[in-house]
Design an enzyme around this catalytic site. Structure first.
Site, PDB file in Angstrom:
ATOM      1  N   ASP A 193      43.188  47.472  36.134  1.00 14.30           N
ATOM      2  CA  ASP A 193      43.991  47.290  34.927  1.00 14.30           C
ATOM      3  C   ASP A 193      43.308  47.898  33.712  1.00 14.30           C
ATOM      4  O   ASP A 193      42.087  47.848  33.575  1.00 14.30           O
ATOM      5  CB  ASP A 193      44.187  45.794  34.634  1.00 14.30           C
ATOM      6  CG  ASP A 193      45.089  45.121  35.643  1.00 14.30           C
ATOM      7  OD1 ASP A 193      45.388  45.737  36.675  1.00 14.30           O
ATOM      8  OD2 ASP A 193      45.473  43.970  35.388  1.00 14.30           O
ATOM      9  N   ASP A 196      52.606  43.260  43.907  1.00 11.01           N
ATOM     10  CA  ASP A 196      51.216  43.186  43.478  1.00 11.01           C
ATOM     11  C   ASP A 196      50.384  42.307  44.417  1.00 11.01           C
ATOM     12  O   ASP A 196      50.934  41.460  45.131  1.00 11.01           O
ATOM     13  CB  ASP A 196      51.199  42.610  42.056  1.00 11.01           C
ATOM     14  CG  ASP A 196      49.942  42.988  41.285  1.00 11.01           C
ATOM     15  OD1 ASP A 196      49.041  43.596  41.870  1.00 11.01           O
ATOM     16  OD2 ASP A 196      49.884  42.650  40.093  1.00 11.01           O
TER      17      ASP A 196
HETATM   18  C1  9PG Z   1      49.742  40.063  36.722  1.00 10.05           C
HETATM   19  C2  9PG Z   1      48.831  41.266  36.707  1.00 10.05           C
HETATM   20  C3  9PG Z   1      49.540  42.551  36.211  1.00 10.05           C
HETATM   21  C4  9PG Z   1      48.607  43.748  36.396  1.00 10.05           C
HETATM   22  C5  9PG Z   1      48.153  43.826  37.834  1.00 10.05           C
HETATM   23  C6  9PG Z   1      47.457  42.540  38.225  1.00 10.05           C
HETATM   24  O1  9PG Z   1      41.301  39.820  40.163  1.00 10.05           O
HETATM   25  N1  9PG Z   1      42.228  39.281  39.565  1.00 10.05           N
HETATM   26  O2  9PG Z   1      42.295  38.057  39.441  1.00 10.05           O
HETATM   27  C7  9PG Z   1      43.257  40.072  39.003  1.00 10.05           C
HETATM   28  C8  9PG Z   1      44.213  39.476  38.193  1.00 10.05           C
HETATM   29  C9  9PG Z   1      45.241  40.249  37.659  1.00 10.05           C
HETATM   30  C10 9PG Z   1      45.282  41.596  37.946  1.00 10.05           C
HETATM   31  C11 9PG Z   1      44.336  42.185  38.747  1.00 10.05           C
HETATM   32  C12 9PG Z   1      43.307  41.414  39.297  1.00 10.05           C
HETATM   33  O3  9PG Z   1      46.291  42.374  37.436  1.00 10.05           O
HETATM   34  O4  9PG Z   1      47.300  44.910  38.070  1.00 10.05           O
HETATM   35  O5  9PG Z   1      49.264  44.947  36.035  1.00 10.05           O
HETATM   36  O6  9PG Z   1      50.733  42.756  36.927  1.00 10.05           O
HETATM   37  O7  9PG Z   1      48.339  41.429  38.031  1.00 10.05           O
HETATM   38  O8  9PG Z   1      49.078  38.916  37.149  1.00 10.05           O
END
Ligand code: 9PG
Length: 448
Positions: free
Chosen positions: A347, A288
Site C-alpha cells: 500500500d 483482497d
Molecule cells: C483494506 C485495505 C485496502 C488496501 C489493501 C489492503 O498486513 N495487513 O494487516 C494489511 C492490512 C491492510 C492492507 C494490507 C495489509 O491493505 O492493499 O488497498 O483495500 O487492505 O483493509
C-alpha cells in the site's frame, strides 16, 4: 534446496532480482553487497511475505522467480517456475568465493540471454512466455477508479461516499468506477451484513450509477473473523476444519481464519455473495487478502493449496459475469490468467517511509520500490495496479508518488477525499485519470 547452477560474476557490477510471493512482498533488484528486504516482525512476515518460507537476509531468495545479471557481459540469467498452477519453488542465490550459486526447491527453468539486454528486458521476455503458458490472451483496459480507502480507511460512511460521488460529478472528474473499500461489512465473512454506517449496498450502487458511473466494491473473500456469523455457524468451512482452524494472520485487532476454497458449501456462499453484489449493480471487484486461500492446512478435499486457491478465484470469476476483477494481497505467479488487473506493490500512504523500515508496509517509498520491480508484468500478466494516487497536501513527497503512478500505473485510481485536494492535487488527479495504459512499460527483446 538443490544447487542447480553456479558461475563467476563481477562482484561490483552483478545484480540479483528477487521476486516476492504476494502483492505486498518486496520485489526489487539488488547489488551483491545489499541486504535484501525482510520482515520486521512475525506478524508482517505472515501477512505480507510467504509465511511458509523465512530466508533471512544473507541469501537472495525469490518465490518462483529470480534473475541475475553477472555484470561481466555474459548475459542475464532468469531462473523461474515453468508453470505456477500447482507449486512455486523458492529459488536462492548465494555468493560463494566470488561465484553465484543458485539453488531451488524443485525443478525450474533456466534461461540465459545473449548478453545485450538488461535484467528488466530479460524478465519481460520471460514474462511473455509465462503469460502465454498461463493462457493470457490479451489485456482488458482498466476503468479509472475512485476508492474510499486511503482517506477514510475502515471508518468510511455512506455520507462520505455520497459527498465524493457528488464532488466527482460536480468537477466532472474522469472517474469510471466509484469503489467502496473495507468498512461497510460487520465482519469478514458476513459480507452482506452492513454496519450502521451504511443503509444499503444496492442503494449505494444505484446512487453511483445515477451519475453515469460504475459501482465497485472491495471484499476479502477468503478471510474470516473468528467472531463472524460465518465462523460460528459453519466452522467446517475453514481451512484446518472446525476443530483446528489455521491461523491466517492478525489485523483489525483479531486473529484471522481462512475460508476453505475446496469446501463446496463455502464456495456456494462465496458465489452467492458475489452474484448478489453483481445483481445489485456492482461490476468492479477488488478481491483482497486472497493469499489466505493458498495457505497450507487441511482442506475438505485434498487439493494442493495453490491449485485450490486458483479454483477459489475461478469460482468468484464465474459469479461476476463480465465484471472487472482486481486482485490484491495475492500470490503473484499463481494468479496469472485469473484476474484483469493486479496490485503489484504494498500500500501507499501519506508517509514516505514505512514503519520499522519494513518495505512490505504502507508508504510511498515501499509502493514505489516494488511497483518498479514488477513493472515488467504490466501488459503481459495483466494490467498493473501500482495503488491509488493520493495527492492531498498531507502526502509526503506527493510529486514523487504521482510520477510513479504516471510512469507505472496501468490501473489509475484516486483515493483522496476530493474536498481535501488543493489545486495541484486536483489537477494531477484529473491528468492521471485521463488515461489507462495497456501497452507494456518494459520492452522485451525479440526471441532469439
Ligand atoms: C483494506 C485495505 C485496502 C488496501 C489493501 C489492503 O498486513 N495487513 O494487516 C494489511 C492490512 C491492510 C492492507 C494490507 C495489509 O491493505 O492493499 O488497498 O483495500 O487492505 O483493509
Amino acid at each position: 534446496m538443490q544447487a542447480i547452477d553456479g558461475f563467476a560474476v563481477d562482484p561490483s557490477r552483478a545484480r540479483v532480482f528477487e521476486h516476492g510471493w504476494q502483492s505486498w512482498s518486496p520485489t526489487t533488484t539488488y547489488s551483491l553487497d545489499d541486504r535484501p528486504w525482510r520482515p520486521s516482525s512475525d506478524r508482517n512476515h505472515f501477512m505480507n511475505y510467504r509465511s511458509s518460507r523465512n530466508p533471512g537476509n544473507d541469501v537472495f531468495s525469490g518465490e518462483g522467480l529470480l534473475g541475475v545479471d553477472p555484470g561481466d557481459g555474459s548475459g542475464c540469467r532468469i531462473y523461474a517456475v515453468h508453470d505456477a498452477t500447482e507449486s512455486v519453488p523458492s529459488i536462492q542465490a548465494a555468493l560463494e568465493h566470488g561465484r553465484i550459486v543458485i539453488s531451488a526447491e524443485g525443478s525450474i527453468d533456466c534461461l540465459r540471454d545473449d548478453g545485450a539486454g538488461t535484467l528488466d528486458n530479460a524478465l519481460a521476455r520471460w514474462a511473455d512466455d509465462f503469460a502465454g503458458r498461463a493462457g493470457v490472451t490479451g489485456m482488458r483496459k482498466a476503468p479509472t477508479i475512485w476508492c474510499s480507502w486511503y482517506h477514510y480507511f475502515t471508518a468510511v460512511t455512506e455520507d462520505d461516499m455520497i459527498e465524493n460521488i457528488e464532488a466527482i460529478d460536480n468537477l466532472d472528474l474522469p472517474v469510471d468506477v466509484v469503489q467502496l473499500d473495507d468498512g461497510y461489512q460487520t465482519a469478514h465473512g458476513d459480507w452482506l451484513t452492513l454496519t450502521d454506517r451504511f443503509d444499503s449496498l444496492q442503494g449505494m450502487a444505484e446512487r453511483i450509477r445515477a451519475t453515469g458511473r460504475r459501482a465497485g466494491i472491495w471484499i476479502a473473500p477468503f478471510l474470516v473473523f473468528p467472531d463472524s456469523e460465518l465462523a460460528n455457524k459453519h466452522p467446517e468451512w475453514l481451512i484446518g476444519g472446525a476443530s483446528d482452524p489455521i491461523h491466517a494472520g492478525h489485523n483489525w485487532n483479531r486473529d484471522l481464519y481462512a475460508l476453505d476454497p475446496t469446501h463446496p458449501d463455502a464456495m456456494e456462499w462465496i458465489a452467492e455473495v458475489f452474484s448478489t453484489m453483481h445483481r445489485w449493480g456492482y461490476d468492479f471487484f477488488k478481491i483482497d487478502f486472497i493469499y489466505a486461500a493458498a495457505l497450507a492446512g487441511k482442506r475438505h478435499d485434498e487439493v494442493a493449496p495453490i491449485a485450490s486457491y486458483r479454483d477459489g478465484v475461478k469460482t468468484i470469476r464465474e459469479a461476476i459475469g463480465d465484471s472487472y476483477l482486481l486482485g490484491c494481497g495475492a500470490p503473484i505467479l499463481p494468479s496469472v490468467g485469473l484476474v484483469d488487473a493486479m496490485r503489484v506493490s504494498p500500500d501507499t500512504g501519506p508517509k514516505y517511509l514505512s514503519r520499522d523500515g519494513d518495505m512490505s508496509q504502507p508508504s510511498v517509498s515501499s509502493a514505489i520500490l516494488t511497483g518498479t520491480g514488477r513493472a515488467f508484468q504490466h501488459g503481459r500478466f495483466w494490467i498493473n495496479d501500482p495503488d491509488d494516487l493520493i495527492a492531498r497536501p498531507e502526502v509526503e513527497h506527493r510529486e514523487e508518488w504521482a510520477e510513479h503512478v504516471r510512469r507505472f500505473g496501468g490501473l489509475r485510481g484516486s483515493s483522496d477525499r476530493i474536498a481535501a485536494l488543493d489545486e495541484w492535487g486536483l489537477e494531477v488527479t484529473r491528468e492521471l485519470l485521463s488515461e489507462s495504459p495497456t501497452e507494456p512499460f518494459i520492452p522485451s527483446r525479440g526471441h532469439s
